[in-house]
Design an enzyme around this catalytic site. Sequence first.
Site, PDB file in Angstrom:
ATOM      1  N   THR A  56      35.816  -7.793  31.656  1.00  0.00           N
ATOM      2  CA  THR A  56      37.185  -7.791  30.740  1.00  0.00           C
ATOM      3  C   THR A  56      38.100  -6.734  31.455  1.00  0.00           C
ATOM      4  O   THR A  56      37.679  -5.716  31.678  1.00  0.00           O
ATOM      5  CB  THR A  56      36.922  -7.666  29.133  1.00  0.00           C
ATOM      6  OG1 THR A  56      36.073  -6.494  29.177  1.00  0.00           O
ATOM      7  CG2 THR A  56      36.517  -8.804  28.692  1.00  0.00           C
ATOM      8  N   HIS A  96      29.407   3.460  12.452  1.00  0.00           N
ATOM      9  CA  HIS A  96      29.098   4.605  11.439  1.00  0.00           C
ATOM     10  C   HIS A  96      28.148   5.542  11.915  1.00  0.00           C
ATOM     11  O   HIS A  96      27.896   6.347  11.242  1.00  0.00           O
ATOM     12  CB  HIS A  96      27.929   3.722  10.101  1.00  0.00           C
ATOM     13  CG  HIS A  96      28.902   2.689   9.398  1.00  0.00           C
ATOM     14  ND1 HIS A  96      29.507   3.295   8.115  1.00  0.00           N
ATOM     15  CD2 HIS A  96      28.843   1.429   9.543  1.00  0.00           C
ATOM     16  CE1 HIS A  96      30.100   1.982   7.803  1.00  0.00           C
ATOM     17  NE2 HIS A  96      29.558   1.049   8.337  1.00  0.00           N
ATOM     18  N   ASP A 116      27.766  -0.058  32.032  1.00  0.00           N
ATOM     19  CA  ASP A 116      29.112  -0.056  31.475  1.00  0.00           C
ATOM     20  C   ASP A 116      29.941   0.886  32.164  1.00  0.00           C
ATOM     21  O   ASP A 116      30.915   1.560  31.718  1.00  0.00           O
ATOM     22  CB  ASP A 116      28.851   0.658  30.093  1.00  0.00           C
ATOM     23  CG  ASP A 116      30.073   0.136  29.097  1.00  0.00           C
ATOM     24  OD1 ASP A 116      30.989  -0.628  29.422  1.00  0.00           O
ATOM     25  OD2 ASP A 116      30.352   0.916  28.238  1.00  0.00           O
TER      26      ASP A 116
END
Length: 727
Positions: A275, A650, A341
């Site tokens: 992307t 979180h 990544d």
Amino acid sequence: MVHLFRIITILSFMLALVACGQEADRAASSEVTLQTPAVVAQVDTDRIKNAAAEPEMWMTYGGGYDEQRHSTLGQINRDTLPELGVGWVYEMAKPRGAEATPIVVDGVMYVSSAWSVVYALDAKTGEEKWVYDPEVSGKDAAKGCCDVVNRGVAVHNGRVFVGVFDGRLEALDAASGEVVWSVVTVDQSKPYTITGAPRVFKDKVIIGNAGAELGVRGYVSAYNVNSGALAWRFYTVPNPEKKPDGAASDDILAALANDTWGDAGAWVTDGGGGTAWDSIVYDTVNDQILIGVGNGSPWNPDIRDPDSDGDNLFLSSILAVDADTGRYRWHYQTTPRDRWDYTATQQIMLADLPLGDGGGSRRVVMQAPKNGFFYVLDAASGELVSATPFTNQNWTTGEFDESGRPVLMEEAVDLALYAVVPGPTGAHNWHPMAFNPDTGLVYIPVNEIPFFYDKTRNVADSKSIWNIGYDAAAGWPVEYPAGTLAAVSGLDGGTLLAWDPVKAEPRWAVPFPLPLNGGVLSTTAGLVFQGNKFGDFVAYDAETGERLWSHSLVGNAAAAPMTYEIDGEQYLSVLSGWGSVSSLIAGFTYGEAKGKEPARVITFKVGGNETMPAPLAKVVSATPKSPIFGEPEQHQLGMQRFAENCHFCHGAFAVSGGVIPDLRWSAISANDEAWDQVVREGVLEKQGMVSFAGHLTKEDTDAIRAYVIQQAWLAVANGNASAPGEN
Ligand code: CA
């Protein structure tokens, strides 16, 4: 000057109408055209090309097409810094991360913030002109890897363009904020999002998308600025059948990319990633678009593409395509067969550097992507000029083989609980860097955050909406002794680095104990401006890194500053707030929020004497609200499921950065019925907390609650929280 420019623009427009408006029907349609554009934001490609002639404006995301983020305004300088103060503060309507660089044209500031809301402000006073809220559905928040942020808008011929989080691209009337056209750029049934700023060039507006962490296929789309009609699309990776898409990328995918992928694996079902979520740049000299392409999906290539050991083009690449047609020109893959990544979506910057034959000028592309190497490429050909580590890295030996490929460290390929530097947050992320042509230095916000990748455990039975192919809980113990988190946090840090792209070496670095410091602005006065995690906005000496001035922003600044001038006064604006990836993934490592500060535009000027709002008090008391319950096996399962599903928002080890509730102290996690209503029934969907009932069993979600409460009591045992009734 500004008014004169505007009058000339309108006059020449009218003359053009007179010249060509002989036929009645053409005259009629021209009149319609004449009435439609508002007499604001009269920016076109030529005006942006000549941005250097109008330093009092900031007309596009990176300050100019070359995205150098350098201003030649000099009223704010070493002598006037002591008098630099707050001119105005504007508070944005919706909280969460603030990452945008504002645009200022003809006295108006156009800026975006969380949930893709767009604001038009009087740039001199901060007075609101209009606000546009695209009303993104709260449940779409779960599609984002890194908060519901937006990095900015584009402005062109009376229109403001915004990429909306749910995948829309919209054109707004710059005078009113009303929607002129709106197109959906993605399959909204898939976890696509848009956080990046669109760019305009000629008669087109271009946008990419995000979602590789959850499983999508990347592409960029160019639309006609007037009609919103799709002009061309370029897919960065093949489709699973390796068949033509009817897109500009068809020929080159067939010729180069298809054979770098196998025929099975998660890429076939989940899209493969790639992307282009941030940097998409117009190279005016070569009339091409430069696209920064993202990571693979899932991260683990053994799962993504088990049948081949190919490079998986065009993952983690810089791609150049023809501006008019979108057809391929060249590419450079920074990380072949990405497994960490390592996006190459980071800022692409163009400059003329003395790197040509005999020290002559050469137009180059510069990028400091996540993988920790600084790349200089020839802009016309894509030829590699240099690739040099700009920070610590242990995924390569630092060498390249004869074919120009990085030589990988075995441990970084085996990934059996190996701490890799940089981790997925990258040695450099989206936070913009800047280039000062006078010093010849690029100023880079650098991170050093190791990450445990483990592909040997808990991968096959993972239950995660994230799609990474590694154990999400690698390196997480259920119980850990006091001081562990502080020690882990101590491994993380960052710098503001001044990098010489010609010599390919560092000049100076200012260290920070916390990573993910803010974006950077360079000015002709020899200053570098940057906000940081401590809530400070700082001016550094561009030659030496000496800290010359600072001012509290109250909230954290991740966004890049920008500058402009109105009526002879120079202004300096930066967004602050709390949110984005830096405060979501782990409060203990990226710095805890002082409070949930709202997003603000803070604008400085010489002699400014406005006061900043008082910091919000911390409202949550760190105290368990439920007795501990559950057995160690349940805590272990809860930790695994929390790591796979909850920690992205979180916080790692259940320690939140503050903007999203810290579940350890939440009244909802203390009550099993309330927990089920939120986690299984989705009653807080509007706020972005979707139901996980379709994804996790009741056993899973009960175990997560047991783990969260156990972590609350662990914090008490470790002296990081108080037992109930203690204070
Ligand atoms: Ca990614």
